[in-house]
Scaffold this active site. Structure first.
Site, PDB file in Angstrom:
ATOM      1  N   HIS A 355     -71.016  19.209   0.390  1.00 40.03           N
ATOM      2  CA  HIS A 355     -72.054  18.350   0.961  1.00 40.03           C
ATOM      3  C   HIS A 355     -71.752  16.864   0.864  1.00 40.03           C
ATOM      4  O   HIS A 355     -72.620  16.037   1.154  1.00 40.03           O
ATOM      5  CB  HIS A 355     -73.399  18.597   0.275  1.00 40.03           C
ATOM      6  CG  HIS A 355     -73.943  19.968   0.493  1.00 40.03           C
ATOM      7  ND1 HIS A 355     -74.829  20.268   1.505  1.00 40.03           N
ATOM      8  CD2 HIS A 355     -73.728  21.123  -0.160  1.00 40.03           C
ATOM      9  CE1 HIS A 355     -75.146  21.550   1.450  1.00 40.03           C
ATOM     10  NE2 HIS A 355     -74.485  22.098   0.444  1.00 40.03           N
ATOM     11  N   LYS A 543     -85.787   8.829   2.987  1.00 37.23           N
ATOM     12  CA  LYS A 543     -84.645   9.580   2.446  1.00 37.23           C
ATOM     13  C   LYS A 543     -84.352   9.038   1.060  1.00 37.23           C
ATOM     14  O   LYS A 543     -84.946   8.035   0.649  1.00 37.23           O
ATOM     15  CB  LYS A 543     -83.418   9.402   3.341  1.00 37.23           C
ATOM     16  CG  LYS A 543     -83.140   7.924   3.680  1.00 37.23           C
ATOM     17  CD  LYS A 543     -81.958   7.741   4.613  1.00 37.23           C
ATOM     18  CE  LYS A 543     -82.211   8.035   6.051  1.00 37.23           C
ATOM     19  NZ  LYS A 543     -81.663   9.268   6.538  1.00 37.23           N
ATOM     20  N   ARG A 544     -83.434   9.666   0.314  1.00 36.10           N
ATOM     21  CA  ARG A 544     -83.059   9.112  -0.983  1.00 36.10           C
ATOM     22  C   ARG A 544     -82.552   7.686  -0.826  1.00 36.10           C
ATOM     23  O   ARG A 544     -81.992   7.323   0.214  1.00 36.10           O
ATOM     24  CB  ARG A 544     -81.964   9.976  -1.627  1.00 36.10           C
ATOM     25  CG  ARG A 544     -82.465  11.265  -2.199  1.00 36.10           C
ATOM     26  CD  ARG A 544     -83.486  11.059  -3.277  1.00 36.10           C
ATOM     27  NE  ARG A 544     -82.937  10.449  -4.471  1.00 36.10           N
ATOM     28  CZ  ARG A 544     -82.459  11.112  -5.517  1.00 36.10           C
ATOM     29  NH1 ARG A 544     -82.461  12.435  -5.517  1.00 36.10           N
ATOM     30  NH2 ARG A 544     -81.984  10.481  -6.571  1.00 36.10           N
ATOM     31  N   LYS A 549     -76.780   4.718   2.513  1.00 39.34           N
ATOM     32  CA  LYS A 549     -77.806   4.990   3.526  1.00 39.34           C
ATOM     33  C   LYS A 549     -78.363   3.693   4.117  1.00 39.34           C
ATOM     34  O   LYS A 549     -79.085   3.695   5.096  1.00 39.34           O
ATOM     35  CB  LYS A 549     -78.924   5.829   2.930  1.00 39.34           C
ATOM     36  CG  LYS A 549     -78.436   7.219   2.482  1.00 39.34           C
ATOM     37  CD  LYS A 549     -79.581   8.052   1.936  1.00 39.34           C
ATOM     38  CE  LYS A 549     -79.137   9.361   1.307  1.00 39.34           C
ATOM     39  NZ  LYS A 549     -78.889  10.443   2.266  1.00 39.34           N
ATOM     40  N   THR A 651     -80.441  15.661   7.464  1.00 40.00           N
ATOM     41  CA  THR A 651     -81.294  16.680   8.070  1.00 40.00           C
ATOM     42  C   THR A 651     -82.629  16.053   8.460  1.00 40.00           C
ATOM     43  O   THR A 651     -83.301  16.518   9.378  1.00 40.00           O
ATOM     44  CB  THR A 651     -81.546  17.856   7.099  1.00 40.00           C
ATOM     45  OG1 THR A 651     -81.860  17.327   5.811  1.00 40.00           O
ATOM     46  CG2 THR A 651     -80.343  18.761   7.005  1.00 40.00           C
ATOM     47  N   LYS A 655     -85.328  16.348  11.819  1.00 38.53           N
ATOM     48  CA  LYS A 655     -86.782  16.535  11.738  1.00 38.53           C
ATOM     49  C   LYS A 655     -87.504  15.497  12.587  1.00 38.53           C
ATOM     50  O   LYS A 655     -88.454  15.809  13.310  1.00 38.53           O
ATOM     51  CB  LYS A 655     -87.240  16.443  10.264  1.00 38.53           C
ATOM     52  CG  LYS A 655     -86.687  17.572   9.406  1.00 38.53           C
ATOM     53  CD  LYS A 655     -86.821  17.317   7.904  1.00 38.53           C
ATOM     54  CE  LYS A 655     -85.910  18.292   7.145  1.00 38.53           C
ATOM     55  NZ  LYS A 655     -85.606  17.884   5.769  1.00 38.53           N
TER      56      LYS A 655
HETATM   57  C1  26Q Z   1     -74.277  16.973  -9.618  1.00 41.27           C
HETATM   58  C2  26Q Z   1     -73.921  17.028 -10.960  1.00 41.27           C
HETATM   59  C3  26Q Z   1     -74.785  16.584 -11.941  1.00 41.27           C
HETATM   60  C4  26Q Z   1     -76.033  16.099 -11.579  1.00 41.27           C
HETATM   61  C5  26Q Z   1     -76.395  16.057 -10.252  1.00 41.27           C
HETATM   62  C6  26Q Z   1     -75.524  16.472  -9.264  1.00 41.27           C
HETATM   63  C7  26Q Z   1     -75.915  16.420  -7.845  1.00 41.27           C
HETATM   64  C8  26Q Z   1     -77.182  16.846  -7.464  1.00 41.27           C
HETATM   65  C9  26Q Z   1     -77.570  16.802  -6.122  1.00 41.27           C
HETATM   66  C10 26Q Z   1     -75.045  15.991  -6.854  1.00 41.27           C
HETATM   67  C11 26Q Z   1     -75.443  15.952  -5.525  1.00 41.27           C
HETATM   68  C12 26Q Z   1     -76.705  16.373  -5.148  1.00 41.27           C
HETATM   69  C13 26Q Z   1     -77.208  16.368  -3.772  1.00 41.27           C
HETATM   70  C14 26Q Z   1     -76.510  16.069  -2.708  1.00 41.27           C
HETATM   71  C15 26Q Z   1     -77.111  16.074  -1.374  1.00 41.27           C
HETATM   72  O1  26Q Z   1     -78.303  16.251  -1.218  1.00 41.27           O
HETATM   73  N1  26Q Z   1     -76.307  15.900  -0.321  1.00 41.27           N
HETATM   74  C16 26Q Z   1     -76.822  15.916   1.036  1.00 41.27           C
HETATM   75  O2  26Q Z   1     -76.780  17.248   1.509  1.00 41.27           O
HETATM   76  C17 26Q Z   1     -77.423  17.376   2.756  1.00 41.27           C
HETATM   77  C18 26Q Z   1     -77.433  18.835   3.134  1.00 41.27           C
HETATM   78  O3  26Q Z   1     -76.155  19.247   3.495  1.00 41.27           O
HETATM   79  C19 26Q Z   1     -76.734  16.520   3.800  1.00 41.27           C
HETATM   80  O4  26Q Z   1     -77.464  16.592   4.998  1.00 41.27           O
HETATM   81  C20 26Q Z   1     -76.650  15.064   3.337  1.00 41.27           C
HETATM   82  O5  26Q Z   1     -75.886  14.310   4.249  1.00 41.27           O
HETATM   83  C21 26Q Z   1     -76.031  15.008   1.951  1.00 41.27           C
HETATM   84  O6  26Q Z   1     -76.070  13.676   1.469  1.00 41.27           O
END
Ligand code: 26Q
Length: 808
Positions: A355, A543-544, A549, A651, A655
């Site tokens: 991702h 978004k985050r 971003k 995503t 929406k």
């Molecule tokens: C990893 C290790 C330790 C702590 C946290 C994490 C961690 C947690 C969540 C690393 C990444 C995430 C989330 C990533 C994320 O949401 N990525 C997004 O995924 C979406 C679905 O595919 C995409 O549409 C977005 O572009 C992407 O940023």
């Protein structure tokens, strides 16, 4: 569900009485919610049992979607819609003097995710159930989901989230299905029958207890399962031994350490910290999940050798990648298969989605940490790495560098991305550009080594939540206009293209948008005492919060608009309302500064009567799935402005499109495919493109100061970060200014600023011409069907999981 209104009313009153011992008159909103919820759960139970029996009797291949996050949002309305009960329920309750919406609003969001990745998992579950794929979620039942955000004096403050404080009516606890997960200790090797056997000794056991939540398919009697694991102390021998030894403190410490495993969701989405507790969580999830899958598989009389024909396991990013060595461990140490056979099964069973392409977001664990917490798992990873390195060496003799670049264990770390690629049969990105970048740039060595493994699966969203549920009026208009077959076949939304010239239809789309805006206006009025102009353009970025971003680009543009208005009070701009929703990772200080900046600018603008009718800026606290359902249908403009190459897919972009907003976009992530689907006349794009960005990265020639010195508009807004323009302490935003002007600033904010301004001028011109805007809006809705996650799941099912729908 086929149920009459009278029966529903009768059941409701009975249930209220037996469960809450109350009459309708006495019942609180929570009583009503809990009653309706348990009624619905009762109605769906039969189909839940039937679905499981059917999967068992037809011996269908099962898919398990392993994810550290499931961002489900509220469930009650979703169930009512999918069970075809919404109307009956609304009318029935109405007759009892109860407003369904009030009842639905009692439900707390199930917020067990950070953002895109977690919400994607939730959309996928909905789609799997709705198209009849035997697919289930496997995750962690965090006691505290994603933190609650408060804005205090403009700053983000994080508060603990407590979704389980009240009873969770959807889950069923299954203590009888608990399994044991083992940490620490050592490994003993014993020679038996000429082969080495390995035993994990002196470990610390943790009990994993599953809680199941039903996932209801859309009007198809299918109910799949989301299984979330909770960590509990082992009550059997382990702590009694400690107590018996009189080691009370140690026993209590053990309890505390165990329970901490499923205590909280880590709120980082881009800087994985190498925290021991997170590693424990990741192993806890995969070990519990796999043990329960293998156990249920073995209940049938199938041979473990055929496991891969009956089970597919998908890992949502690398977070569950320990599933690879854990499955190897189970197959070798418990099922007594040899390495080759076990490896063959493991790689056939596992598939992996990436991702992110940002190198800092790729997970890696310090060798020492992994080795001591999970000694047997480390041994297996070590062996996987040995075999990988010798295979690389064999294919590219003499290429030391390549071996060093591709090794899973290197530089003191275990690299989870590489482990995931090596241990699975499919690696996919989440939008075309992202998958290409993985193949051609970031993971090029691996793509050359495993040319058939890499593929693309563009993300999608469930139109059931993001259109039918969040925008009922638009849903009704669509069905009145083209019939309701689009609900099962969302590509049929394209039929709406024929109505693009129908003014009555376009007027209705406009009215519906106004109604949705009205709901948001009410919410903002009530919660922030800010009065919004419903006729202004609602321009939303939700978004985050992350530098890539570029919320910063957005707020700088707003400062520029304000400057123009002050300088030229007569200027005839169309009134604008800018709305932000964003949570920053608690440790990401630049992101938090940007939130403070947005709020500081908002305060200044909202309190300046000179721009009163023209400009408003609102930061909505605590952005969540439920708030997204309120915000997105109310948007005229959707901001999708990431630095090109950085947003894997997005995503939210889909929406907003599905709800008729016009997107201001860079050519990044799935924005590109959205453009292809609707044509460039229906989207407003700007800024650097992929090759330009890659070029600037490689020759390191970006000098933002030159732009700052050349463009007075830019110089002014950048200077306003640190002069007396903002009512903040002098160096509050100095860091942001410095970042913007730094050589090779990686997000190209100033570089894209001019193009972004032009894009917004186009927004303005288009919005003034009502019908041309509404035509674009209708085209967006019409072309959004391709982004239904049903379609995405069909591709995963056919290409990766090799599973078929069980419907018909
Ligand atoms: C990893 C290790 C330790 C702590 C946290 C994490 C961690 C947690 C969540 C690393 C990444 C995430 C989330 C990533 C994320 O949401 N990525 C997004 O995924 C979406 C679905 O595919 C995409 O549409 C977005 O572009 C992407 O940023």
């Amino acid at each position: 569900m086929n149920i009459s209104k009278e029966k529903f009313k009768h059941d409701f009153i009975e249930q209220l009485m037996t469960r809450r011992a109350k009459s309708v008159k006495e019942a609180s909103d929570w009583d009503k919610y809990a009653t309706l919820g348990s009624l619905v759960r009762g109605y769906l139970a039969r189909n839940w049992v039937k679905t499981n029996l059917k999967y068992c009797n037809t011996d269908s291949k099962q898919v398990y979607y392993f994810s550290m996050e499931f961002l489900m949002g509220r469930l009650l309305e979703n169930h009512l819609i999918n069970m075809n009960m919404l109307d009956i329920c609304k009318e029935g309750l109405d007759e009892l003097g109860i407003n369904l919406e009030d009842v639905l609003n009692v439900e707390k969001d199930q917020g067990l995710g950070n953002g895109g990745l977690g919400r994607l998992a939730a959309c996928f579950l909905d789609s799997m159930a709705s198209i009849g794929i035997p697919g289930h979620g496997c995750g962690i039942r965090y006691k505290r989901g994603f933190f609650e955000q408060k804005i205090i004096d403009g700053y983000q403050v994080e508060m603990p989230e407590k979704w389980l404080e009240e009873e969770n009516i959807w889950e069923i606890k299954h203590p009888e299905k608990a399994v044991e997960v083992r940490f620490w200790g050592g490994v003993k090797a014993v020679k038996a029958d000429g082969r080495l056997e390995f035993f994990h000794e002196n470990y610390e056991p943790v009990l994993a207890v599953p809680y199941d939540t039903p996932i209801v398919g859309f009007k198809n009697n299918t109910v799949n399962t989301l299984r979330l694991w909770s960590a509990e102390p082992i009550r059997k021998n382990f702590d009694f031994n400690l107590f018996n030894k009189g080691d009370y403190l140690k026993a209590m410490e053990y309890n505390y350490l165990v329970e901490s495993i499923s205590e909280l969701l880590y709120p980082n989405d881009s800087h994985p910290e190498g925290k021991l507790l997170r590693l424990k969580q990741e192993y806890f999830l995969v070990s519990a999940g796999l043990q329960s899958i293998v156990r249920s598989y073995k209940k049938s009389d199938k041979s473990i050798k055929d496991f891969a024909e009956h089970v597919a396991i998908h890992i949502n990013d690398t977070h569950p990648s320990l599933a690879i060595p854990e499955l190897m461990r189970i197959l070798m140490d418990e099922e007594k298969l040899g390495w080759e056979k076990a490896w063959n099964i493991t790689t056939k069973v596992i598939s992996y989605t990436n991702h992110t392409i940002m190198s800092e977001a790729m997970e890696k664990w310090p060798i020492d940490m992994l080795k001591s917490l999970l000694p047997r798992i480390y041994m297996i990873i070590y062996e996987i790495n040995e075999r990988l390195c010798s295979a690389i060496w064999k294919k590219y003799p003499g290429e030391w560098d390549r071996v060093a670049r591709m090794a899973i264990i290197a530089d003191g770390y275990v690299k989870m991305t590489y482990l995931s690629i090596v241990g699975s049969h499919s690696v996919n990105g989440v939008a075309k550009i992202h998958s290409d970048l993985l193949k051609d740039e970031v993971l090029r060595d691996f793509a050359q080594f495993y040319p058939d493994r890499f593929n693309n699966k563009t993300n999608g969203i469930t139109h059931r939540r993001w259109l039918i549920q969040s925008n009922p009026e638009l849903t009704e208009l669509i069905s009145d206009s083209i019939g309701d077959a689009w609900i099962k076949h969302p590509r049929m939304l394209r039929k709406l293209l024929e109505l693009r010239t129908d003014k009555a239809f376009l007027d209705r789309i406009f009215e519906i948008k106004q109604n949705n805006k009205k709901r948001l206006v009410d919410y903002v009025g009530k919660n922030y005492s800010i009065e919004l102009n419903i006729d202004s353009i609602f321009d939303i970025q939700a978004k985050r919060l992350h530098e890539y971003k570029r919320q910063l680009l957005n707020i700088l543009h707003i400062m520029h608009l304000y400057n123009m208005l002050i300088e030229n009070p007569q200027s005839n701009i169309h009134p604008r309302t800018f709305i932000f929703g964003a949570k920053a990772a608690p440790g990401y200080s630049v992101a938090k500064k940007i939130i403070k900046l947005i709020n500081t600018v908002a305060d200044k603008i909202n309190n300046d009567i000179r721009v009163k009718d023209k400009l408003k800026v609102v930061f909505i606290e605590n952005y969540s799935v439920s708030l997204a359902q309120l915000l997105i249908p109310a948007a005229n403009v959707s901001e999708q402005i990431s630095t090109v190459t950085k947003e894997a897919s997005g995503t939210g972009n889909m929406k907003f499109m599905m709800n008729g907003a016009i997107t201001v976009a860079t050519l990044d992530g799935a924005n590109i495919e959205m453009l292809e689907e609707m044509g460039r006349e229906n989207i407003i794009t700007f800024g650097l493109e992929k090759d330009e960005v890659l070029e600037l990265y490689s020759n390191m020639s970006y000098r933002p100061k030159d732009i700052y010195n050349r463009d007075v508009r830019i110089k002014r807004v950048v200077d306003q970060l640190t002069n007396e323009f903002l009512p903040a302490c002098r160096d509050e935003f100095a860091e942001i200014r410095d970042l913007l002007l730094m050589d090779n600033e990686p997000y190209f904010i100033l570089k894209d600023f001019g193009a972004y301004l032009n894009a917004h001028e186009i927004v303005e011109t288009l919005y003034r011409d009502k019908y041309s805007w509404q035509r674009m809006s209708a085209s967006n809705i019409a072309c959004s069907g391709r982004f239904s996650s049903d379609e995405t799941i069909r591709e995963y099912s056919g290409d990766i999981w090799k599973v078929k729908s069980t419907l018909i």
